[in-house]
Structure formats: C-alpha cells, structure tokens
Motif scaffolding. Sequence first.
Motif, PDB file in Angstrom:
ATOM      1  N   SER A  56       1.834   4.033   5.006  1.00 12.86           N
ATOM      2  CA  SER A  56       2.213   2.950   4.087  1.00 12.86           C
ATOM      3  C   SER A  56       2.460   3.559   2.711  1.00 12.86           C
ATOM      4  O   SER A  56       1.606   4.282   2.180  1.00 12.86           O
ATOM      5  N   THR A  61      11.286   1.662  -1.469  1.00  8.70           N
ATOM      6  CA  THR A  61      11.731   0.933  -0.273  1.00  8.70           C
ATOM      7  C   THR A  61      12.418   1.881   0.706  1.00  8.70           C
ATOM      8  O   THR A  61      12.945   2.931   0.323  1.00  8.70           O
ATOM      9  N   THR A  70      10.281  -0.989   4.966  1.00  8.96           N
ATOM     10  CA  THR A  70       9.096  -0.507   4.262  1.00  8.96           C
ATOM     11  C   THR A  70       9.227  -0.786   2.775  1.00  8.96           C
ATOM     12  O   THR A  70      10.264  -0.507   2.179  1.00  8.96           O
ATOM     13  N   VAL A  73       4.419  -3.497  -0.080  1.00 14.87           N
ATOM     14  CA  VAL A  73       3.643  -4.645   0.408  1.00 14.87           C
ATOM     15  C   VAL A  73       3.687  -4.744   1.925  1.00 14.87           C
ATOM     16  O   VAL A  73       2.676  -5.002   2.585  1.00 14.87           O
ATOM     17  N   GLU A  74       4.870  -4.525   2.506  1.00 18.42           N
ATOM     18  CA  GLU A  74       5.048  -4.700   3.944  1.00 18.42           C
ATOM     19  C   GLU A  74       5.485  -3.402   4.602  1.00 18.42           C
ATOM     20  O   GLU A  74       6.191  -2.579   3.990  1.00 18.42           O
ATOM     21  N   ASN A  75       5.090  -3.238   5.853  1.00 21.01           N
ATOM     22  CA  ASN A  75       5.434  -2.037   6.610  1.00 21.01           C
ATOM     23  C   ASN A  75       5.711  -2.439   8.060  1.00 21.01           C
ATOM     24  O   ASN A  75       4.793  -2.760   8.808  1.00 21.01           O
ATOM     25  N   THR A  76       6.988  -2.461   8.427  1.00 24.91           N
ATOM     26  CA  THR A  76       7.349  -2.838   9.794  1.00 24.91           C
ATOM     27  C   THR A  76       6.646  -1.912  10.789  1.00 24.91           C
ATOM     28  O   THR A  76       6.679  -0.691  10.624  1.00 24.91           O
TER      29      THR A  76
END
Length: 350
Positions: A56, A61, A70, A73-76
């Motif tokens: 992470s 991005t 990625t 905040v978010e991580n596929t």
Amino acid sequence: MDKKLIISNLSLTFEEKNKVLSNINFHIDDSEIGCILGPSGCGKTSLLRAIAGFESISSGTILKDGVCITNSVENTPVANRNMGMVFQDYALFPNMDVKSNIVFGLKNSTELEKDNRVNYLLDLVNLVDCKNKYPHELSGGEQQRIALVRALAPSPDIILMDEPFSNIDQDIKEELVSDVRSLLKELAITSIIVTHDQNEAFNLADKVAIMNNGTIQQVGIPYDIYHKPVNKFVANFIGLGTFLPLKKNNKGDFEIPLGPLDNNRIKNELTKFDNLEMLIRPDDIIHNDLSIKKAKILEKQFRGAEFLYKLLYNNEHQILCYAPSHHNHEIGELIGIELDIQHYVIFERR
C-alpha cells in the motif's frame, strides 16, 4: 499508443520514517516492454510490488487502463488487477507437474479449454514434451519458461517479472532473454521487468527506467540511456567510462587532455562553460597502431572477440578502449589511440 499503466507521484514509506520510494513517475504503453533497472536496494522490487498490489503506497496513484487501482486510501486487491507475476525464484509448485502448475490459475475453464491452453503455451516455448515433468526435473531455463507460461495462462493484461534471469547460467541467459522478448512481443503482452543487469534491460526493453535511492533518475529507450545520460549517476551506472576535464585553450576553443573538440557542438549543448568534465566511453577511443597519440596499458581484459584495455594517457588520465582481440598488447606497452566521439556527454564537476 494507449497508456496501459500510469504511475504518478508515487511514494512508499515503511514504518513511518523509512521512505523506500519517492515521487515516482513512470508509464508503460499498451504492448510495451518496460524495464526498471538499478543497483541492489534502490527500490525496484518495492515498486513492482506496489504495482502488483502487494504494498500500500503512501501517496500518489497508479492507473491501469485509465482506472485508478492504487492511491493512498484504496488498493485494489491483487486478485482483481489481472496481472501475472513471475517471481525471482519462479515459485513453481514442487508437488505438481508442469501441466498442473500452468492450469492452477485457470479456475473457470473446462478440461478441454485447459488442455488447449497448456498445449498452446508450451508449444510457444518449445516445451510440449515437458508437460508431465515435475519442476525438479527441469533445467533452470526450462523452469523460467514454465514460470512465465504459468503467469501468461490466465491471459493477464500486464506481466510483472522480478529479476527473472538471476538464477540462469550465463551461457544460456542471452538466448533466453531473446526468446522471452520474442514471446512477449508475439503475444503483445504489456510487461514490466525488474533487473540490476543492464545487458538484460537493453536486450529486453522498449523503455528503461533507471532507479537509485528510491527515485527514478531517467526514463528512455536503451540507446538514449547509454548515449545521453542525464546525470553522473546514470553515466556511471550504465556502461563503462571515465571523466576527463573539459577546458578552453588559449584560442578559446574547447579541448580535453586527448585533444580538441568541435567548438560549435560544445556551445550548442552548454549554458555554462566553466568547471566541466566529459564522459569518455571505451567506444569513443579507437585503437590505431599507426597513431602518434600513445597511451600505456595498465590493465587488459580478454572478452573473446575483443580486449578491453585500461590505459594511462600522458601519465595522468585513465581511459578505456576496446580493441579487436587480434591486437594483443602487453601490460606496460604503449599503443596508438584516436578520438572518435559521436556523443558529447558533459557534466559540471562537483
């Protein structure tokens, strides 16, 4: 070309204070082979793991086909990225034969579809006869091909390879690298390969990113990376070379200790004209027995078709020179040299 993967301002920090990657910007086009090249510990594998989704990131991005996979905040999840991964140790299952290793990731296929896919991929790498063998029965080169085939089996959008040739014997590595490039191009697979070996990078990649200390120093085609390094780290890391002082002579023309240079070319490439040095590659120096300009051999390396000579010019300046292997001179001998500099690579001395 469409941008397959875009990395923007990516940073990665471990345990709050240990910054591993800093402001990484890099993109790979569709069907392009990209290579991340740099010394051990520079952050190459950490960047690959961030692309794969294993790490992470702290900021920035990663976009794949225009969709963010990625950010801070978010991580596929790894399983949802449709990327294939080839690890340094290949990670083949030792208790499974080749066919079982390859079909492991084909979850929603019929037995016929699996058979057809396995036969198709093994035929591409000329290993159909190995279908029922186990990993320990394969050579290193065969294991590497099977690891790649297994990653290709689910038809991923992107293949990620971490030092894929590091365990391969040198005598077959060059052929294997060529074969892998041909396979990736035949299948039009977008690929990112991590290596510390510049010969691998240059033979494989359409585009090379040079890394050092968690940052990207330069991105370009292999030819430009070699002939047009943007800083001294890249110049020192890529290829061989030495630096000679660059000065103006009494006539106001530029010269290095080996002789005068094209004054107009220097002026066109520089904004500052003081405290400079020039990168001299072995291919900038031509060995000529008839030349009146002489240098003393300090060391020599026999490389089959050629010698690499380390020379001392004017009892002060060390330079390198390639010479055909039938020019077998002795250490301490004076040999004739000439300048043939096609690319002026100049830096400010610090």
